[in-house]
Motif scaffolding. Structure first.
Motif, PDB file in Angstrom:
ATOM      1  N   SER A 170      -4.557   5.005  -0.191  1.00 20.40           N
ATOM      2  CA  SER A 170      -3.547   4.197  -0.398  1.00 20.40           C
ATOM      3  C   SER A 170      -4.243   2.860  -0.546  1.00 20.40           C
ATOM      4  O   SER A 170      -5.069   2.555   0.076  1.00 20.40           O
ATOM      5  CB  SER A 170      -2.270   4.232   0.637  1.00 20.40           C
ATOM      6  OG  SER A 170      -2.630   3.521   1.550  1.00 20.40           O
ATOM      7  N   TYR A 171      -3.367   1.697  -1.229  1.00 19.64           N
ATOM      8  CA  TYR A 171      -4.070   0.386  -1.441  1.00 19.64           C
ATOM      9  C   TYR A 171      -4.025  -0.277   0.134  1.00 19.64           C
ATOM     10  O   TYR A 171      -5.084  -0.929   0.375  1.00 19.64           O
ATOM     11  CB  TYR A 171      -3.000  -0.060  -2.301  1.00 19.64           C
ATOM     12  CG  TYR A 171      -3.139  -1.611  -2.482  1.00 19.64           C
ATOM     13  CD1 TYR A 171      -4.003  -2.421  -3.052  1.00 19.64           C
ATOM     14  CD2 TYR A 171      -2.316  -2.541  -1.573  1.00 19.64           C
ATOM     15  CE1 TYR A 171      -4.251  -3.614  -3.284  1.00 19.64           C
ATOM     16  CE2 TYR A 171      -2.499  -4.046  -1.818  1.00 19.64           C
ATOM     17  CZ  TYR A 171      -3.460  -4.496  -2.464  1.00 19.64           C
ATOM     18  OH  TYR A 171      -3.842  -5.950  -2.562  1.00 19.64           O
ATOM     19  N   LEU A 208      -4.927   1.481  -7.980  1.00 20.17           N
ATOM     20  CA  LEU A 208      -4.662   2.375  -6.946  1.00 20.17           C
ATOM     21  C   LEU A 208      -3.293   1.991  -6.321  1.00 20.17           C
ATOM     22  O   LEU A 208      -2.483   3.061  -6.168  1.00 20.17           O
ATOM     23  CB  LEU A 208      -5.871   2.022  -5.568  1.00 20.17           C
ATOM     24  CG  LEU A 208      -5.395   2.958  -4.410  1.00 20.17           C
ATOM     25  CD1 LEU A 208      -5.825   4.509  -4.751  1.00 20.17           C
ATOM     26  CD2 LEU A 208      -6.419   2.669  -3.414  1.00 20.17           C
ATOM     27  N   LYS A 212      -0.938   3.678  -8.462  1.00 20.96           N
ATOM     28  CA  LYS A 212      -0.948   5.083  -8.345  1.00 20.96           C
ATOM     29  C   LYS A 212      -1.833   5.794  -9.688  1.00 20.96           C
ATOM     30  O   LYS A 212      -1.400   6.641 -10.094  1.00 20.96           O
ATOM     31  CB  LYS A 212       0.512   5.956  -8.364  1.00 20.96           C
ATOM     32  CG  LYS A 212       1.435   5.183  -7.095  1.00 20.96           C
ATOM     33  CD  LYS A 212       0.976   5.849  -5.959  1.00 20.96           C
ATOM     34  CE  LYS A 212       1.930   5.387  -4.849  1.00 20.96           C
ATOM     35  NZ  LYS A 212       1.327   5.475  -3.534  1.00 20.96           N
ATOM     36  N   PHE A 253      -4.569   6.776 -10.261  1.00 21.57           N
ATOM     37  CA  PHE A 253      -5.892   7.107  -9.573  1.00 21.57           C
ATOM     38  C   PHE A 253      -7.140   7.304 -10.720  1.00 21.57           C
ATOM     39  O   PHE A 253      -8.248   6.924 -10.313  1.00 21.57           O
ATOM     40  CB  PHE A 253      -5.810   8.405  -8.820  1.00 21.57           C
ATOM     41  CG  PHE A 253      -4.477   8.277  -7.820  1.00 21.57           C
ATOM     42  CD1 PHE A 253      -4.628   7.204  -7.096  1.00 21.57           C
ATOM     43  CD2 PHE A 253      -3.339   9.096  -7.861  1.00 21.57           C
ATOM     44  CE1 PHE A 253      -3.565   7.059  -5.981  1.00 21.57           C
ATOM     45  CE2 PHE A 253      -2.421   8.992  -6.930  1.00 21.57           C
ATOM     46  CZ  PHE A 253      -2.417   8.039  -6.150  1.00 21.57           C
ATOM     47  N   SER A 257      -8.380   3.737 -11.721  1.00 22.31           N
ATOM     48  CA  SER A 257      -8.919   3.319 -10.443  1.00 22.31           C
ATOM     49  C   SER A 257     -10.564   4.046 -10.314  1.00 22.31           C
ATOM     50  O   SER A 257     -11.387   3.122 -10.210  1.00 22.31           O
ATOM     51  CB  SER A 257      -8.120   3.743  -9.325  1.00 22.31           C
ATOM     52  OG  SER A 257      -8.990   3.095  -8.061  1.00 22.31           O
ATOM     53  N   LEU A 314     -10.637   9.952  -4.027  1.00 27.47           N
ATOM     54  CA  LEU A 314     -10.019  10.137  -5.329  1.00 27.47           C
ATOM     55  C   LEU A 314     -10.161  11.436  -6.051  1.00 27.47           C
ATOM     56  O   LEU A 314      -9.612  11.808  -7.077  1.00 27.47           O
ATOM     57  CB  LEU A 314     -10.147   8.925  -6.240  1.00 27.47           C
ATOM     58  CG  LEU A 314      -9.744   7.650  -5.874  1.00 27.47           C
ATOM     59  CD1 LEU A 314      -9.993   6.506  -6.599  1.00 27.47           C
ATOM     60  CD2 LEU A 314      -7.943   7.823  -5.769  1.00 27.47           C
TER      61      LEU A 314
END
Length: 246
Positions: free
Chosen positions: A115-116, A213, A216, A218, A221, A245
């Protein structure tokens, strides 16, 4: 916070044994509760993966039917009944254990998803040049260091509009915008910094990856993280996040 009953609701919904009333209530909760919706989607994905992996086996089909039976009993008995212990039949005990296995996979996958907030941490910034008097810049520094990202974004934006092209100021403005969930503005600034020849372009890549991220996204990211070269200071952290990830 998620409760055990929520997971039983998910299973009942997917198995088709949920009552129309409970189904409608769940749909309304999913529309209003983002965390519940994310958990439901992940549970559904986990369940689908298990079905794709084992779904053709007769024993697995029978097992799923028994799991559905547990959910059906739960919803038939739960409302308006006195609390107490019921002796489960052997197959019900096996099915209940199976639900725990599915929940265990679901929860472990959820915990493994980065998560961030796992990565969002910033050292105190110091942008003002010693000896110079720049009230707005000092105010922006203070706001950012105090976590007042709304004020920081506003002040740093004023500085940029005033003609200051310092890439650090643009970077911390973008970070403030990410914190405020103003992703369109933040990503536009970070994209420009990533494509520049600035010494902070790899920092911009790192924070751009964190922005995705937080959204969401992914895949996006990971794509950005892969661009960070081994020579960059952010490389090791980027690689660790990439592994999470995968």
């Amino acid at each position: 916070m998620m409760e055990e009953r929520d997971y039983i609701l998910f299973e009942a919904y997917l198995s088709g044994v949920i009552s129309p009333e409970e189904k409608e209530k769940l749909k309304m909760r999913l529309e209003k509760d983002g965390e519940l919706k994310a958990s439901f989607e992940l549970y559904k994905e986990t369940s689908a993966h298990l079905e794709n992996r084992f779904g053709k086996e007769k024993d697995t089909i029978a097992f799923r039917e028994k799991v559905s039976g547990i959910s059906e009993v739960y919803f038939r008995d739960a409302p308006g009944r006195k609390k107490g212990f019921r002796k489960l039949r052997p197959w019900q005990m096996v099915a209940a254990a199976g639900v725990l296995v599915i929940l265990g996979i679901f929860l472990s996958r959820r915990m493994s998803v980065p998560s961030y907030d796992d990565y969002a941490g910033y050292p105190e910034i110091s942008l003002a040049v010693r000896g110079e008097s720049n009230t707005v810049l000092l105010q922006a520094e203070t706001a950012f260091n105090n976590g007042d990202y709304g004020e920081a974004a506003t002040l740093l934006g004023e500085i940029v509009k005033g003609g200051n092209t310092n890439p650090e100021i643009q970077l911390y403005r973008a970070i403030s915008l990410v914190e405020l969930n103003r992703f369109g503005e933040a990503d536009a600034v970070l994209d420009r910094l990533m494509d520049s020849g600035s010494v902070i372009r790899y920092d911009a890549m790192w924070y751009a990856a964190l922005s995705k991220l937080k959204q969401k996204d992914f895949s996006a990211s990971a794509d950005i993280l892969e661009r960070i070269p081994e020579s960059a200071d952010r490389y090791k952290r980027a690689q660790k996040l990439l592994k999470r990830l995968e």
